[in-house]
Design a protein around this motif. Sequence first.
Motif, PDB file in Angstrom:
ATOM      1  N   VAL A  99       0.833  -1.201   0.000  1.00  0.00           N
ATOM      2  CA  VAL A  99       0.000   0.000   0.000  1.00  0.00           C
ATOM      3  C   VAL A  99       0.868   1.251   0.000  1.00  0.00           C
ATOM      4  O   VAL A  99       0.636   2.205  -0.752  1.00  0.00           O
ATOM      5  N   GLY A 100       1.913   1.242   0.831  1.00  0.00           N
ATOM      6  CA  GLY A 100       2.825   2.386   0.870  1.00  0.00           C
ATOM      7  C   GLY A 100       3.485   2.637  -0.468  1.00  0.00           C
ATOM      8  O   GLY A 100       3.630   3.799  -0.904  1.00  0.00           O
ATOM      9  N   ALA A 101       3.881   1.560  -1.146  1.00  0.00           N
ATOM     10  CA  ALA A 101       4.523   1.703  -2.452  1.00  0.00           C
ATOM     11  C   ALA A 101       3.562   2.279  -3.485  1.00  0.00           C
ATOM     12  O   ALA A 101       3.942   3.103  -4.318  1.00  0.00           O
ATOM     13  N   LEU A 102       2.314   1.860  -3.440  1.00  0.00           N
ATOM     14  CA  LEU A 102       1.323   2.369  -4.389  1.00  0.00           C
ATOM     15  C   LEU A 102       1.043   3.850  -4.156  1.00  0.00           C
ATOM     16  O   LEU A 102       0.896   4.626  -5.106  1.00  0.00           O
ATOM     17  N   LEU A 103       0.960   4.246  -2.896  1.00  0.00           N
ATOM     18  CA  LEU A 103       0.743   5.660  -2.588  1.00  0.00           C
ATOM     19  C   LEU A 103       1.908   6.508  -3.098  1.00  0.00           C
ATOM     20  O   LEU A 103       1.712   7.580  -3.677  1.00  0.00           O
ATOM     21  N   LYS A 104       3.119   6.002  -2.900  1.00  0.00           N
ATOM     22  CA  LYS A 104       4.302   6.723  -3.370  1.00  0.00           C
ATOM     23  C   LYS A 104       4.311   6.811  -4.893  1.00  0.00           C
ATOM     24  O   LYS A 104       4.619   7.870  -5.470  1.00  0.00           O
ATOM     25  N   LYS A 105       3.955   5.713  -5.546  1.00  0.00           N
ATOM     26  CA  LYS A 105       3.921   5.682  -7.005  1.00  0.00           C
ATOM     27  C   LYS A 105       2.996   6.747  -7.567  1.00  0.00           C
ATOM     28  O   LYS A 105       3.281   7.358  -8.610  1.00  0.00           O
ATOM     29  N   HIS A 106       1.872   6.978  -6.871  1.00  0.00           N
ATOM     30  CA  HIS A 106       0.874   7.936  -7.371  1.00  0.00           C
ATOM     31  C   HIS A 106       1.010   9.299  -6.708  1.00  0.00           C
ATOM     32  O   HIS A 106       0.059  10.095  -6.703  1.00  0.00           O
ATOM     33  N   ARG A 107       2.186   9.547  -6.137  1.00  0.00           N
ATOM     34  CA  ARG A 107       2.571  10.871  -5.639  1.00  0.00           C
ATOM     35  C   ARG A 107       1.658  11.371  -4.519  1.00  0.00           C
ATOM     36  O   ARG A 107       1.389  12.576  -4.399  1.00  0.00           O
ATOM     37  N   VAL A 108       1.191  10.454  -3.703  1.00  0.00           N
ATOM     38  CA  VAL A 108       0.418  10.841  -2.515  1.00  0.00           C
ATOM     39  C   VAL A 108       1.392  11.088  -1.370  1.00  0.00           C
ATOM     40  O   VAL A 108       2.247  10.244  -1.082  1.00  0.00           O
ATOM     41  N   GLN A 109       1.270  12.212  -0.724  1.00  0.00           N
ATOM     42  CA  GLN A 109       2.121  12.514   0.432  1.00  0.00           C
ATOM     43  C   GLN A 109       1.496  11.900   1.680  1.00  0.00           C
ATOM     44  O   GLN A 109       0.367  12.241   2.058  1.00  0.00           O
ATOM     45  N   VAL A 110       2.206  11.000   2.322  1.00  0.00           N
ATOM     46  CA  VAL A 110       1.712  10.335   3.532  1.00  0.00           C
ATOM     47  C   VAL A 110       2.342  10.997   4.747  1.00  0.00           C
ATOM     48  O   VAL A 110       3.566  11.124   4.839  1.00  0.00           O
ATOM     49  N   ILE A 111       1.496  11.425   5.675  1.00  0.00           N
ATOM     50  CA  ILE A 111       1.970  12.006   6.922  1.00  0.00           C
ATOM     51  C   ILE A 111       1.527  11.096   8.064  1.00  0.00           C
ATOM     52  O   ILE A 111       0.324  10.872   8.271  1.00  0.00           O
ATOM     53  N   HIS A 112       2.499  10.539   8.770  1.00  0.00           N
ATOM     54  CA  HIS A 112       2.189   9.652   9.887  1.00  0.00           C
ATOM     55  C   HIS A 112       2.038  10.476  11.158  1.00  0.00           C
ATOM     56  O   HIS A 112       2.946  11.206  11.564  1.00  0.00           O
ATOM     57  N   GLY A 113       0.878  10.382  11.761  1.00  0.00           N
ATOM     58  CA  GLY A 113       0.592  11.137  12.969  1.00  0.00           C
ATOM     59  C   GLY A 113      -0.905  11.204  13.183  1.00  0.00           C
ATOM     60  O   GLY A 113      -1.698  10.844  12.299  1.00  0.00           O
ATOM     61  N   HIS A 114      -1.299  11.633  14.367  1.00  0.00           N
ATOM     62  CA  HIS A 114      -2.726  11.703  14.690  1.00  0.00           C
ATOM     63  C   HIS A 114      -3.295  13.042  14.226  1.00  0.00           C
ATOM     64  O   HIS A 114      -2.904  14.100  14.718  1.00  0.00           O
ATOM     65  N   GLY A 115      -4.204  12.985  13.280  1.00  0.00           N
ATOM     66  CA  GLY A 115      -4.806  14.198  12.744  1.00  0.00           C
ATOM     67  C   GLY A 115      -5.898  14.746  13.652  1.00  0.00           C
ATOM     68  O   GLY A 115      -6.773  13.997  14.106  1.00  0.00           O
ATOM     69  N   GLN A 116      -5.832  16.041  13.910  1.00  0.00           N
ATOM     70  CA  GLN A 116      -6.862  16.723  14.683  1.00  0.00           C
ATOM     71  C   GLN A 116      -7.533  17.756  13.795  1.00  0.00           C
ATOM     72  O   GLN A 116      -6.874  18.648  13.245  1.00  0.00           O
TER      73      GLN A 116
END
Length: 454
Positions: A99-116
């Motif tokens: 899943v991480g590789a696919l997100l990277k392939k499609h230029r999605v920026q992943v931010i790990h952390g708790h969103g408020q």
Amino acid sequence: MQSLETQLLVLGGGPGGYVTAIRAGQLGIPTVLVEAQTLGGTCLNVGCIPSKALIHVAERFHQLSEPNEFGISGGQPRLDLGQAIAWKDRTVDRLTSGVGALLKKHRVQVIHGHGQIVDGKTVQVGDTRIHCQHLVLATGSRGMSLPGLAIGGPIVDSTQALSPETLPRHLAVIGGGYIGLELGTAYRKLGAQVTIVEAQPRLLPAYDSELTAPVVTRLRNLGIKVLTENRVEGYDAAGQRLRLRSGSGDTASLEVDRVLVAVGRTPHTGGYGLERLDLDSAGKAVKVDGGCRTSMTGVWAIGDLTGEPMLAHRAMAQGEMVAELIAGKRRSFAPAAIPAVCYTDPEIVVAGLTPDQAGADAKVASFPFAANGRAMTLGDTSGFVRVVARPGDHLILGWQAVGPGVSELAAAFTQSLEMGARLEDIAGTIHAHPTLGEAVQEAALRALGQALHI
């Protein structure tokens, strides 16, 4: 404080969230995905995937342990629980890393952390404030709890039950739904004594008794004890006693050294600041329209957060649609059916209307696996395939099946409903022999009064 601008922000990296982000990336939409834990959400990490892996391990072990009529014999197999759990975890890791590789392939920026959530256009993660034009809420669901059974020590939830360090001597499963039956059966096949406690009069109350009867029979044959119409009043950890009260008011206790609480799931609305948004709700679920739009412009909600059916494939389909709507495409969420599968023993699959839902005039026909050659060669002829059709034009309204491996029939069932198939379409389609799928054709033939093998 750092600031980040994006067109789309997806809050939650489960099946619905990551599919939304991937499809948005494919469509050229600048996208940020925020996930507090591991990509894949409940399904990939502590739900669908690891539970099916554990079920597979348990089935393999049980097959080696159980006397059979196939002429296969050997010594008593030994279970290395640590190795089994490690294999399950490696399976999960391969999928989540994918899943991480696919997100990277499609230029999605992943931010790990708790969103408020700050407002409908802003989410804060740590010291980063993200501003967006569109916010997709994909926070999923969480397991429900019971009063007097706080999770901890010998009282576990489904997440902890998937990674046991040791097998219990006697496991009590609180809840006779699909999660409880799947995990309870797996533990029994691994060697634990199992008792299932259900408050309702019967197990799997969401399904009709004809569908669930083969599952109940199998539970009995496996030596699993079932206590229906019983409610849990508490657990004495020191004495390893589960206190029960029956529907008639009688009290009893059950000696168990581990308790699995599996009483269902509820939308995960706490801890994200959802209360800062002006959202309509139905109970704890967020209300959405046919395009998964909430009552706030630019705010969308998908998956378990929007209520039943809480299924990963529903969330994925909704997420794909939302990304396309944001890209300006014309879409709506109006599936002919959303299939549901129980990975019990035997498996259950339901798509479309049941006989009760279709009405008394519906044409209903079943074909038993006892008359199916492939089921015979598998050594398991339990269950059947059932079709429900409209009486006048024979339009197929629904399918149900219970039997070995019937989860693999879910796609065929759902596809026939989406394509508006009639009984004659299925009856006239050549099905490969010998396969379990022949029971699909035979059910249609039987509904037409033309059954060949029964």
